[in-house]
Design a protein around this motif. Structure first.
Motif, short mmCIF file in Angstrom:
data_model
loop_
_atom_site.label_atom_id
_atom_site.label_comp_id
_atom_site.label_asym_id
_atom_site.label_seq_id
_atom_site.Cartn_x
_atom_site.Cartn_y
_atom_site.Cartn_z
N GLY A 1 0.81 -1.22 0.00
CA GLY A 1 0.00 0.00 0.00
C GLY A 1 0.84 1.26 0.00
O GLY A 1 0.31 2.36 0.12
N TYR A 2 2.15 1.12 -0.10
CA TYR A 2 3.05 2.26 -0.18
C TYR A 2 4.29 1.85 -0.95
O TYR A 2 4.51 0.67 -1.20
CB TYR A 2 3.43 2.77 1.22
CG TYR A 2 4.27 1.79 2.02
CD1 TYR A 2 5.66 1.83 1.97
CD2 TYR A 2 3.67 0.82 2.82
CE1 TYR A 2 6.42 0.93 2.70
CE2 TYR A 2 4.42 -0.08 3.55
CZ TYR A 2 5.81 -0.02 3.48
OH TYR A 2 6.57 -0.91 4.19
N THR A 3 5.10 2.84 -1.32
CA THR A 3 6.36 2.56 -1.98
C THR A 3 7.45 3.44 -1.37
O THR A 3 7.17 4.55 -0.94
CB THR A 3 6.30 2.80 -3.51
OG1 THR A 3 7.57 2.49 -4.07
CG2 THR A 3 5.94 4.23 -3.85
N LEU A 4 8.65 2.91 -1.35
CA LEU A 4 9.79 3.68 -0.83
C LEU A 4 10.66 4.23 -1.95
O LEU A 4 11.66 4.89 -1.68
CB LEU A 4 10.65 2.78 0.08
CG LEU A 4 9.94 2.24 1.31
CD1 LEU A 4 10.84 1.28 2.07
CD2 LEU A 4 9.48 3.37 2.22
N LYS A 5 10.28 4.00 -3.21
CA LYS A 5 11.17 4.36 -4.31
C LYS A 5 11.53 5.84 -4.33
O LYS A 5 12.67 6.20 -4.59
CB LYS A 5 10.63 3.87 -5.65
CG LYS A 5 9.47 4.65 -6.22
CD LYS A 5 9.12 4.11 -7.61
CE LYS A 5 8.18 4.85 -8.39
NZ LYS A 5 7.00 5.41 -8.21
N ASN A 6 10.56 6.71 -4.06
CA ASN A 6 10.84 8.15 -4.07
C ASN A 6 11.80 8.55 -2.95
O ASN A 6 12.71 9.36 -3.16
CB ASN A 6 9.55 8.95 -3.94
CG ASN A 6 8.62 8.71 -5.10
OD1 ASN A 6 9.04 8.61 -6.24
ND2 ASN A 6 7.34 8.58 -4.81
N ILE A 7 11.63 7.98 -1.78
CA ILE A 7 12.51 8.29 -0.65
C ILE A 7 13.89 7.69 -0.90
O ILE A 7 14.90 8.33 -0.61
CB ILE A 7 11.90 7.80 0.68
CG1 ILE A 7 10.62 8.58 0.96
CG2 ILE A 7 12.89 7.98 1.83
CD1 ILE A 7 9.83 8.09 2.14
N LEU A 8 13.94 6.49 -1.45
CA LEU A 8 15.24 5.88 -1.75
C LEU A 8 16.01 6.69 -2.78
O LEU A 8 17.22 6.87 -2.66
CB LEU A 8 15.05 4.43 -2.23
CG LEU A 8 14.66 3.45 -1.12
CD1 LEU A 8 14.21 2.12 -1.71
CD2 LEU A 8 15.80 3.26 -0.14
#
Length: 123
Positions: free
Chosen positions: A12-19
């Motif tokens: 329900g979420y992604t970390l790609k932008n923060i990574l």
């Protein structure tokens, strides 16, 4: 950093932008997520109070504060609710709709905080 980084599809979420933002630095990711968990926990508590007091102005202010990181994590349903709550008058929301959307945002934010705490051993 585990290779099976949760994606929007499974969690329900992604970390790609923060990574991308942290240049894949696991310590920076941990710091950002810990900050998100702390601020979201406080904001959901404040949202509950504003909801109980029918304080639409405060709900709108909190929605505005919460939006940026929810957008970065691409939590689509919560982003939609927060966007509607950010400008309830522009969206012609009734008091019942404001109450319902606020409740939804609180539930979804708390679920996300629990997932992040479990996945990344956050406090």
């Amino acid at each position: 950093m585990p290779h099976d980084t949760p994606t929007t599809d499974s969690q329900g979420y992604t970390l790609k932008n923060i990574l991308q933002f942290t240049d894949n630095d696991p310590d920076a990711l941990q710091t950002i997520l810990q900050s998100f968990v702390s601020s979201t926990t406080e904001h959901t508590r404040q949202l509950e109070n504003a909801l109980q007091n029918k304080n639409t102005e405060e709900i709108s202010r909190l929605a505005h504060k919460m939006l940026p990181l929810f957008r970065q994590l691409e939590v689509t349903e919560t982003v939609k609710a927060l966007q509607d709550l950010e400008h309830p008058e522009k969206n012609n929301l009734s008091p019942q709709q404001i109450s319902s959307l606020t409740g939804q945002a609180i539930r979804e934010a708390r679920e996300l905080v629990q997932k992040l705490r479990a996945s990344f051993h956050l406090v």
